[in-house]
Design a protein around this motif. Structure first.
Motif, short mmCIF file in Angstrom:
data_model
loop_
_atom_site.label_atom_id
_atom_site.label_comp_id
_atom_site.label_asym_id
_atom_site.label_seq_id
_atom_site.Cartn_x
_atom_site.Cartn_y
_atom_site.Cartn_z
N VAL A 188 0.84 -1.20 0.00
CA VAL A 188 0.00 0.00 0.00
C VAL A 188 0.88 1.25 0.00
O VAL A 188 0.64 2.21 -0.75
CB VAL A 188 -0.95 0.00 1.21
CG1 VAL A 188 -1.64 1.33 1.39
CG2 VAL A 188 -1.97 -1.12 1.09
N ALA A 189 1.92 1.25 0.83
CA ALA A 189 2.82 2.40 0.91
C ALA A 189 3.55 2.60 -0.42
O ALA A 189 3.75 3.74 -0.85
CB ALA A 189 3.83 2.20 2.04
N LEU A 190 3.93 1.53 -1.06
CA LEU A 190 4.62 1.64 -2.34
C LEU A 190 3.70 2.22 -3.42
O LEU A 190 4.08 3.14 -4.15
CB LEU A 190 5.13 0.26 -2.77
CG LEU A 190 5.99 0.21 -4.02
CD1 LEU A 190 7.29 0.95 -3.80
CD2 LEU A 190 6.26 -1.23 -4.40
N ILE A 191 2.48 1.73 -3.49
CA ILE A 191 1.54 2.20 -4.52
C ILE A 191 1.14 3.66 -4.27
O ILE A 191 1.25 4.51 -5.15
CB ILE A 191 0.30 1.29 -4.57
CG1 ILE A 191 0.69 -0.09 -5.12
CG2 ILE A 191 -0.80 1.91 -5.41
CD1 ILE A 191 -0.40 -1.14 -4.99
N PHE A 192 0.67 3.95 -3.06
CA PHE A 192 0.22 5.32 -2.79
C PHE A 192 1.38 6.29 -2.68
O PHE A 192 1.24 7.47 -3.02
CB PHE A 192 -0.65 5.36 -1.53
CG PHE A 192 -2.08 4.97 -1.80
CD1 PHE A 192 -2.97 5.89 -2.31
CD2 PHE A 192 -2.51 3.68 -1.57
CE1 PHE A 192 -4.28 5.55 -2.57
CE2 PHE A 192 -3.82 3.32 -1.83
CZ PHE A 192 -4.71 4.26 -2.33
#
Length: 160
Positions: free
Chosen positions: A101-105
């Motif tokens: 999630v942190a990578l995508i957002f």
């Protein structure tokens, strides 16, 4: 007799960086809240900490992201958004899926802030140029084309 209605105040012009960054933070706030529910449901917090603190943490991060979306017009607001991206990335210590999630957002936030700033600079340059010339100095065509003004009517000129 009623008082005259106040004219609505015109909206403040928002740049691309501000618009895109606030959209990313708004959507990520939902994911942050859901991440808090996941931390609660998996009981991922260390033993002395009650699991319901996961919901509290997710809710706080979600509210902070919504607030950060209101302040991305300022440089410190962009920086605050980056701090929140780091908080989400640190959540991967408890639930590794939050790393994805942190990578995508984080990537979307980086794109929003970097490309949005480039678009804002380009739009400011285009707004500073006179409207009658294009970037390469050629005259722009306007649609519909302007007709020369004459005293005769269009049908009178065709009849001759």
């Amino acid at each position: 007799m009623t008082a005259p209605a106040d004219a609505p105040r015109p909206r403040r012009a928002r740049g691309a960086a501000e618009s895109l960054a606030s959209i990313v933070l708004a959507f990520e706030s939902v994911i942050a809240f859901l991440g808090g529910l996941v931390i609660y449901g998996l009981k991922a917090l260390p033993e002395p900490i009650e699991p319901w603190w996961g919901i509290v943490a997710g809710s706080v991060v979600a509210v902070l992201m919504i607030l950060a979306g209101r302040f991305v017009r300022y440089p410190w607001g962009i920086a605050f958004g980056w701090v929140l991206q780091l908080v989400v990335a640190l959540g991967a210590i408890l639930v590794p899926a939050l790393g994805l999630v942190a990578l995508i957002f984080g990537g979307m936030y980086a794109y929003a802030t970097i490309k949005g700033a480039q678009l804002d600079r380009r739009n400011a340059q285009l707004a500073a140029k006179p409207p009658s010339t294009s970037r390469n100095g050629e005259r722009r065509l306007t649609w519909p084309p302007k007709r020369p003004s004459s005293s005769s009517s269009p049908t009178a000129s065709h009849a001759a």
